[in-house]
Design an enzyme around this catalytic site. Sequence first.
Site, mmCIF file in Angstrom:
data_model
loop_
_atom_site.group_PDB
_atom_site.id
_atom_site.type_symbol
_atom_site.label_atom_id
_atom_site.label_comp_id
_atom_site.label_asym_id
_atom_site.label_seq_id
_atom_site.Cartn_x
_atom_site.Cartn_y
_atom_site.Cartn_z
ATOM 1 N N CYS A 1 -30.831 -15.238 -28.004
ATOM 2 C CA CYS A 1 -30.102 -14.314 -27.217
ATOM 3 C C CYS A 1 -28.824 -14.012 -27.682
ATOM 4 O O CYS A 1 -28.318 -13.604 -28.735
ATOM 5 C CB CYS A 1 -30.312 -14.339 -25.894
ATOM 6 N N GLY B 1 -26.369 -16.629 -23.127
ATOM 7 C CA GLY B 1 -25.692 -16.613 -22.091
ATOM 8 C C GLY B 1 -24.622 -15.371 -22.327
ATOM 9 O O GLY B 1 -25.304 -14.241 -22.066
ATOM 10 N N GLU B 2 -23.253 -15.364 -22.345
ATOM 11 C CA GLU B 2 -22.679 -14.185 -22.842
ATOM 12 C C GLU B 2 -21.788 -14.375 -23.993
ATOM 13 O O GLU B 2 -20.923 -15.405 -24.111
ATOM 14 C CB GLU B 2 -21.915 -14.013 -21.262
ATOM 15 N N ARG C 1 -31.175 -9.336 -20.562
ATOM 16 C CA ARG C 1 -30.205 -8.235 -21.208
ATOM 17 C C ARG C 1 -30.235 -8.597 -22.742
ATOM 18 O O ARG C 1 -29.278 -8.795 -23.425
ATOM 19 C CB ARG C 1 -28.680 -8.542 -20.576
ATOM 20 N N GLU D 1 -36.120 -21.444 -24.301
ATOM 21 C CA GLU D 1 -35.442 -22.524 -23.433
ATOM 22 C C GLU D 1 -35.951 -22.465 -22.015
ATOM 23 O O GLU D 1 -35.786 -23.372 -21.213
ATOM 24 C CB GLU D 1 -34.089 -22.942 -24.037
ATOM 25 N N HIS E 1 -35.513 -15.978 -24.760
ATOM 26 C CA HIS E 1 -35.154 -17.573 -24.228
ATOM 27 C C HIS E 1 -36.168 -18.477 -24.269
ATOM 28 O O HIS E 1 -36.680 -18.571 -23.213
ATOM 29 C CB HIS E 1 -34.438 -17.359 -22.855
ATOM 30 N N ARG F 1 -26.112 -5.420 -28.864
ATOM 31 C CA ARG F 1 -26.062 -6.164 -27.567
ATOM 32 C C ARG F 1 -26.862 -5.296 -26.376
ATOM 33 O O ARG F 1 -26.678 -3.789 -26.486
ATOM 34 C CB ARG F 1 -24.744 -6.415 -27.193
HETATM 35 N N1 GLN Z 1 -26.102 -9.429 -23.268
HETATM 36 C C1 GLN Z 1 -25.545 -10.778 -23.407
HETATM 37 C C2 GLN Z 1 -24.444 -10.779 -24.497
HETATM 38 O O1 GLN Z 1 -24.192 -9.725 -24.940
HETATM 39 C C3 GLN Z 1 -26.743 -11.849 -24.012
HETATM 40 C C4 GLN Z 1 -27.699 -12.247 -22.754
HETATM 41 C C5 GLN Z 1 -28.435 -13.548 -22.982
HETATM 42 O O2 GLN Z 1 -27.922 -14.481 -23.737
HETATM 43 N N2 GLN Z 1 -29.192 -13.513 -22.223
HETATM 44 O O3 GLN Z 1 -24.127 -11.776 -24.663
#
Ligand code: GLN
Length: 192
Positions: free
Chosen positions: A78, A46-47, A136, A174, A172, A107
Amino acid sequence: MEVGVLALQGAFREHRQMLHTLGTEAPLVRWPQDLEGLDGLIVPGGESTTIAKLLTIHELYAPIRKAYADGLAVFGTCAGAIMLAREIEDAREDQEPLALMDVRIRRNAYGRQIDSFETTVPFDGIEGGVKGVFIRAPRFENLSDEVEILSQTEDGEALAVRQGRALAVAFHPELTDDTRVHEYFLQQIVGH
Ligand code: GLN
């Protein structure tokens, strides 16, 4: 065997679905008491800056670290992998990792042009490798000797790493219909 999914932000529903497909319950974890009785915890993608903020608000940093010290297995994908690392490059200033694995992770390491891509990657013990969805994605850097590489590119760049009860992957699994990385986690790490 009970494996929960951290459900603060990101792809927690997809992880839960994977675990359901594999016949496990997958309770959602939002507060410290949700960790009780768990053998494993998935930290989704996610983020990571948002996940970090929410971990603070939900007072989960210390309880997750304690549960890990007491034997909880963890699996980060991720952004989840970013959160498991001891050190984050390009972290937001106030972004604290859970610091359960002796790796440094960068990241958004793949730049703008190719910020999302799919490719088949080898994975130890999984025939034919697995489909990796990279969004990302972060890059593992500076692994300690305690860390085992389970998946890497031809150039030797780590894509999935394990240290004891902790598993982290840059992609990912999932978001595919291939359950084998989750099976690896359940069988080789949680059930070990
Ligand atoms: N770039 C995201 C981060 O820094 C991670 C991206 C992702 O989980 N697909 O959290």
